[in-house]
Motif scaffolding. Structure first.
Motif, PDB file in Angstrom:
ATOM      1  N   LEU A   1       0.920  -1.029   0.077  1.00  0.00           N
ATOM      2  CA  LEU A   1      -0.029  -0.074  -0.003  1.00  0.00           C
ATOM      3  C   LEU A   1       0.958   1.085  -0.011  1.00  0.00           C
ATOM      4  O   LEU A   1       0.854   2.400  -0.709  1.00  0.00           O
ATOM      5  N   SER A   2       1.852   1.292   0.857  1.00  0.00           N
ATOM      6  CA  SER A   2       3.001   2.400   0.810  1.00  0.00           C
ATOM      7  C   SER A   2       3.511   2.679  -0.608  1.00  0.00           C
ATOM      8  O   SER A   2       3.679   3.822  -1.005  1.00  0.00           O
ATOM      9  N   GLU A   3       4.108   1.600  -1.050  1.00  0.00           N
ATOM     10  CA  GLU A   3       4.629   1.544  -2.041  1.00  0.00           C
ATOM     11  C   GLU A   3       3.800   2.116  -3.424  1.00  0.00           C
ATOM     12  O   GLU A   3       4.114   2.786  -4.372  1.00  0.00           O
ATOM     13  N   PHE A   4       2.408   1.707  -3.407  1.00  0.00           N
ATOM     14  CA  PHE A   4       1.456   2.195  -4.207  1.00  0.00           C
ATOM     15  C   PHE A   4       1.245   3.798  -4.219  1.00  0.00           C
ATOM     16  O   PHE A   4       1.290   4.481  -4.991  1.00  0.00           O
ATOM     17  N   TYR A   5       1.035   3.936  -2.813  1.00  0.00           N
ATOM     18  CA  TYR A   5       0.745   5.505  -2.631  1.00  0.00           C
ATOM     19  C   TYR A   5       2.247   6.346  -3.172  1.00  0.00           C
ATOM     20  O   TYR A   5       2.168   7.387  -3.578  1.00  0.00           O
ATOM     21  N   MET A   6       3.391   5.827  -2.857  1.00  0.00           N
ATOM     22  CA  MET A   6       4.629   6.601  -3.198  1.00  0.00           C
ATOM     23  C   MET A   6       4.636   6.659  -4.908  1.00  0.00           C
ATOM     24  O   MET A   6       5.110   7.499  -5.554  1.00  0.00           O
ATOM     25  N   ALA A   7       4.231   5.393  -5.608  1.00  0.00           N
ATOM     26  CA  ALA A   7       4.098   5.222  -7.245  1.00  0.00           C
ATOM     27  C   ALA A   7       3.465   6.313  -7.774  1.00  0.00           C
ATOM     28  O   ALA A   7       4.209   6.704  -8.843  1.00  0.00           O
ATOM     29  N   VAL A   8       2.166   6.683  -7.100  1.00  0.00           N
ATOM     30  CA  VAL A   8       1.420   7.610  -7.938  1.00  0.00           C
ATOM     31  C   VAL A   8       1.597   9.000  -7.262  1.00  0.00           C
ATOM     32  O   VAL A   8       0.855   9.925  -7.786  1.00  0.00           O
ATOM     33  N   GLY A   9       2.492   9.311  -6.248  1.00  0.00           N
ATOM     34  CA  GLY A   9       2.670  10.607  -5.878  1.00  0.00           C
ATOM     35  C   GLY A   9       1.933  11.070  -4.579  1.00  0.00           C
ATOM     36  O   GLY A   9       1.716  12.219  -4.401  1.00  0.00           O
ATOM     37  N   ALA A  10       1.200  10.034  -3.640  1.00  0.00           N
ATOM     38  CA  ALA A  10       0.538  10.198  -2.850  1.00  0.00           C
ATOM     39  C   ALA A  10       1.437  10.496  -1.581  1.00  0.00           C
ATOM     40  O   ALA A  10       1.249   9.567  -0.852  1.00  0.00           O
ATOM     41  N   ALA A  11       2.020  11.193  -1.299  1.00  0.00           N
ATOM     42  CA  ALA A  11       3.295  11.394  -0.301  1.00  0.00           C
ATOM     43  C   ALA A  11       2.594  11.435   1.070  1.00  0.00           C
ATOM     44  O   ALA A  11       3.100  10.517   1.943  1.00  0.00           O
ATOM     45  N   GLU A  12       1.702  12.083   1.496  1.00  0.00           N
ATOM     46  CA  GLU A  12       1.124  12.026   2.602  1.00  0.00           C
ATOM     47  C   GLU A  12       0.394  10.809   3.137  1.00  0.00           C
ATOM     48  O   GLU A  12       0.392  10.429   4.183  1.00  0.00           O
ATOM     49  N   SER A  13      -0.308  10.491   1.999  1.00  0.00           N
ATOM     50  CA  SER A  13      -0.779   9.008   2.400  1.00  0.00           C
ATOM     51  C   SER A  13       0.155   7.952   2.565  1.00  0.00           C
ATOM     52  O   SER A  13      -0.196   7.191   3.641  1.00  0.00           O
ATOM     53  N   ALA A  14       1.309   8.160   1.849  1.00  0.00           N
ATOM     54  CA  ALA A  14       2.438   7.000   2.211  1.00  0.00           C
ATOM     55  C   ALA A  14       2.942   7.428   3.381  1.00  0.00           C
ATOM     56  O   ALA A  14       3.260   6.418   4.220  1.00  0.00           O
ATOM     57  N   ILE A  15       3.150   8.544   3.976  1.00  0.00           N
ATOM     58  CA  ILE A  15       3.695   8.785   5.157  1.00  0.00           C
ATOM     59  C   ILE A  15       2.971   8.240   6.441  1.00  0.00           C
ATOM     60  O   ILE A  15       3.402   7.497   7.234  1.00  0.00           O
ATOM     61  N   HIS A  16       1.482   8.428   6.393  1.00  0.00           N
ATOM     62  CA  HIS A  16       0.617   8.014   7.235  1.00  0.00           C
ATOM     63  C   HIS A  16       0.676   6.473   7.294  1.00  0.00           C
ATOM     64  O   HIS A  16       0.630   5.963   8.186  1.00  0.00           O
ATOM     65  N   ALA A  17       0.652   5.719   6.135  1.00  0.00           N
ATOM     66  CA  ALA A  17       0.725   4.205   6.096  1.00  0.00           C
ATOM     67  C   ALA A  17       1.938   3.727   6.790  1.00  0.00           C
ATOM     68  O   ALA A  17       2.089   2.848   7.255  1.00  0.00           O
ATOM     69  N   LEU A  18       3.181   4.514   6.329  1.00  0.00           N
ATOM     70  CA  LEU A  18       4.633   4.090   6.862  1.00  0.00           C
ATOM     71  C   LEU A  18       4.871   4.182   8.381  1.00  0.00           C
ATOM     72  O   LEU A  18       5.379   3.433   9.015  1.00  0.00           O
ATOM     73  N   LYS A  19       4.025   5.345   8.713  1.00  0.00           N
ATOM     74  CA  LYS A  19       4.412   5.318  10.145  1.00  0.00           C
ATOM     75  C   LYS A  19       3.662   4.567  10.986  1.00  0.00           C
ATOM     76  O   LYS A  19       4.217   3.930  12.161  1.00  0.00           O
ATOM     77  N   LYS A  20       2.397   4.184  10.856  1.00  0.00           N
ATOM     78  CA  LYS A  20       1.561   3.051  11.327  1.00  0.00           C
ATOM     79  C   LYS A  20       2.474   1.633  11.226  1.00  0.00           C
ATOM     80  O   LYS A  20       2.240   0.940  12.106  1.00  0.00           O
ATOM     81  N   LEU A  21       2.995   1.735  10.038  1.00  0.00           N
ATOM     82  CA  LEU A  21       3.574   0.176   9.801  1.00  0.00           C
ATOM     83  C   LEU A  21       5.111   0.180  10.612  1.00  0.00           C
ATOM     84  O   LEU A  21       5.243  -1.102  11.311  1.00  0.00           O
ATOM     85  N   LEU A  22       5.576   1.009  10.955  1.00  0.00           N
ATOM     86  CA  LEU A  22       6.930   1.213  11.786  1.00  0.00           C
ATOM     87  C   LEU A  22       6.409   1.062  13.199  1.00  0.00           C
ATOM     88  O   LEU A  22       7.461   0.802  14.004  1.00  0.00           O
ATOM     89  N   VAL A  23       5.206   1.177  13.643  1.00  0.00           N
ATOM     90  CA  VAL A  23       4.782   0.952  14.840  1.00  0.00           C
ATOM     91  C   VAL A  23       4.980  -0.424  15.315  1.00  0.00           C
ATOM     92  O   VAL A  23       5.385  -0.876  16.152  1.00  0.00           O
ATOM     93  N   SER A  24       4.563  -1.314  14.222  1.00  0.00           N
ATOM     94  CA  SER A  24       4.488  -2.749  14.393  1.00  0.00           C
ATOM     95  C   SER A  24       5.796  -3.410  13.818  1.00  0.00           C
ATOM     96  O   SER A  24       6.130  -4.482  14.331  1.00  0.00           O
ATOM     97  N   HIS A  25       6.557  -2.858  13.161  1.00  0.00           N
ATOM     98  CA  HIS A  25       7.981  -3.152  12.660  1.00  0.00           C
ATOM     99  C   HIS A  25       8.930  -2.202  12.695  1.00  0.00           C
ATOM    100  O   HIS A  25       9.435  -1.584  11.702  1.00  0.00           O
ATOM    101  N   PRO A  26       9.086  -1.714  14.001  1.00  0.00           N
ATOM    102  CA  PRO A  26      10.179  -0.551  14.284  1.00  0.00           C
ATOM    103  C   PRO A  26      11.646  -0.800  13.745  1.00  0.00           C
ATOM    104  O   PRO A  26      12.237   0.364  13.494  1.00  0.00           O
ATOM    105  N   GLU A  27      12.006  -1.827  13.467  1.00  0.00           N
ATOM    106  CA  GLU A  27      13.124  -2.146  13.151  1.00  0.00           C
ATOM    107  C   GLU A  27      13.368  -2.399  11.666  1.00  0.00           C
ATOM    108  O   GLU A  27      14.771  -2.561  10.915  1.00  0.00           O
ATOM    109  N   ASP A  28      12.387  -2.161  10.914  1.00  0.00           N
ATOM    110  CA  ASP A  28      12.224  -2.495   9.393  1.00  0.00           C
ATOM    111  C   ASP A  28      13.020  -1.155   8.530  1.00  0.00           C
ATOM    112  O   ASP A  28      12.662  -0.143   8.474  1.00  0.00           O
ATOM    113  N   GLU A  29      14.236  -1.529   8.079  1.00  0.00           N
ATOM    114  CA  GLU A  29      15.035  -0.700   7.330  1.00  0.00           C
ATOM    115  C   GLU A  29      14.330  -0.045   6.067  1.00  0.00           C
ATOM    116  O   GLU A  29      14.328   0.946   5.487  1.00  0.00           O
TER     117      GLU A  29
END
Length: 392
Positions: A161-189
């Motif tokens: 989902l984050s890659e999809f947002y990034m690919a179409v230029g929806a940066a704010e949506s990508a930021i929101h999705a990635l921040k939520k993802l990093l809560v459950s996967h804090p060490e994911d580079e």
């Protein structure tokens, strides 16, 4: 029979004779021979529809045990993973429609399956990358968002989902999705790197659907610009993005004659991708104007194709029109248009389509590729005929 088919292929090599021999091998379970023959054929005739279908059949044969196991599991112990596995198998053999159909059946029974929603999204994204139909991308987005809403800790769904947002230029949506993802996967580079990129490109979001449609529109404009450049050259042959072919008009016209007799058509024509008449045939004594049939063929294709693209239905494949003049059937084959006209609605429509495909396989897809450098050299005036310099 095998010797007869082998001799026929050696005498007139082409996708149709090759496919006939490969089908014989498959019928008698000589899978290795069929596989090798089809692989060699696709190297020579990559546009052949028959060979692509045979390739799918061979892949399904190779995966027979896996298909059988997945089908049995759905019957005996239906579960989301069984449907997802079967859909993945269909995707492997290139049958996207069947894969989506399997996913739909799975979601009807298991409407909260994250994996099936993810499968649908992946299938739609792959088709969007190929055809740039906005509807596929929008449906992919809806399925990804549904998957993440069901389980926001699912890494595969959240990262796609984050890659999809990034690919179409929806940066704010990508930021929101990635921040939520990093809560459950804090060490994911990987997720952190994506977040850093999203923050760099951050801007006021537009609706994702609008971004998708904008990408598709730009791509369509680029395609149309390329087509206009091609039409300006007015070169006879086919432009399929990689090669152009120069067909033998006499050979193609002769191939249309038995098709007329078999289908009862009054006339048939073949049009080059630039719209020019490449070949024609009509029943002896029939006064029909093949130029008029060619014009009608172009109009049917252009109008239907334009509407289909605007409605996100995909590009034109075939069409029919009926009027006081008769019934016209049009098929698009790798850039060429082949059409036939009958006095009334044909009862053997599928036979006519089959004959059109055979003409394409035997006369169009086997035509020699145009050598661009040689063509330019041939177009240069000879030194003997060149005009003298007026200033000399």
């Amino acid at each position: 029979m095998e010797r007869k088919l082998t001799r026929a292929y050696k005498k007139a090599p082409g996708p149709s004779s090759l496919a006939a021999l490969a089908e014989h091998y498959l019928r008698y379970q000589k899978f290795d021979r069929a596989r090798k023959l089809v692989e060699e054929g696709l190297l020579k005739y990559p546009e052949s529809h028959k060979l692509r279908l045979l390739e799918q059949r061979i892949k399904r044969t190779d995966l027979y045990e896996e298909f059988l196991k997945a089908g049995q599991e759905i019957t005996e112990n239906p579960n989301p993973d069984a449907y997802a596995n079967l859909a993945a198998l269909y995707r492997t053999v290139g049958d996207i429609d069947k894969a989506l159909e399997t996913c739909a059946a799975g979601l009807a029974k298991f409407p909260n399956s994250v994996r099936i929603y993810l499968n649908v999204a992946e299938l739609r994204i792959s088709r969007y990358a190929r055809d740039y139909m906005p509807r596929d991308a929008v449906i992919a987005l809806a399925n990804l968002e549904k998957a993440v809403s069901l389980d926001d800790t699912d890494y595969a769904a959240a990262i796609l989902l984050s890659e999809f947002y990034m690919a179409v230029g929806a940066a704010e949506s990508a930021i929101h999705a990635l921040k939520k993802l990093l809560v459950s996967h804090p060490e994911d580079e990987h997720a952190q790197e994506m977040l850093d990129k999203a923050l760099e490109m951050s801007r006021r979001d537009e609706p994702v659907e609008d971004l998708v449609r904008d990408i598709s529109q730009k791509r369509r404009m680029a395609v149309e610009a390329g087509l206009l450049c091609y039409l300006e050259k007015c070169v006879r042959g086919v432009q399929d993005g990689k090669v152009r072919r120069r067909i033998d008009a006499e050979k193609t016209s002769k191939a249309l004659t038995p098709a007329l007799e078999d289908t009862g058509a009054r006339a048939m024509v073949v049009l080059n991708p630039d719209g020019s008449l490449a070949a024609e045939a009509r029943q002896e004594g029939d006064p029909i104007n093949t130029e008029a049939l060619a014009l009608a063929t172009r109009e049917i294709h252009d109008n239907t194709n334009d509407y289909a693209l605007r409605m996100d239905l995909g590009s034109f494949e075939s069409g029919e029109i009926e009027g006081p003049f008769g019934h016209i059937l049009v098929n698009s084959v790798e850039g060429w248009l082949i059409s036939g006209i009958t006095s009334a609605r044909p009862s053997n429509r599928e036979r006519m389509r089959k004959r059109m495909q055979e003409v394409a396989e035997d006369c169009l897809l086997t035509a020699p590729v145009i050598d661009e450098a040689q063509e330019e050299e041939e177009e240069k005036p000879d030194a003997d005929t060149a005009q003298p310099d007026q200033g000399a």
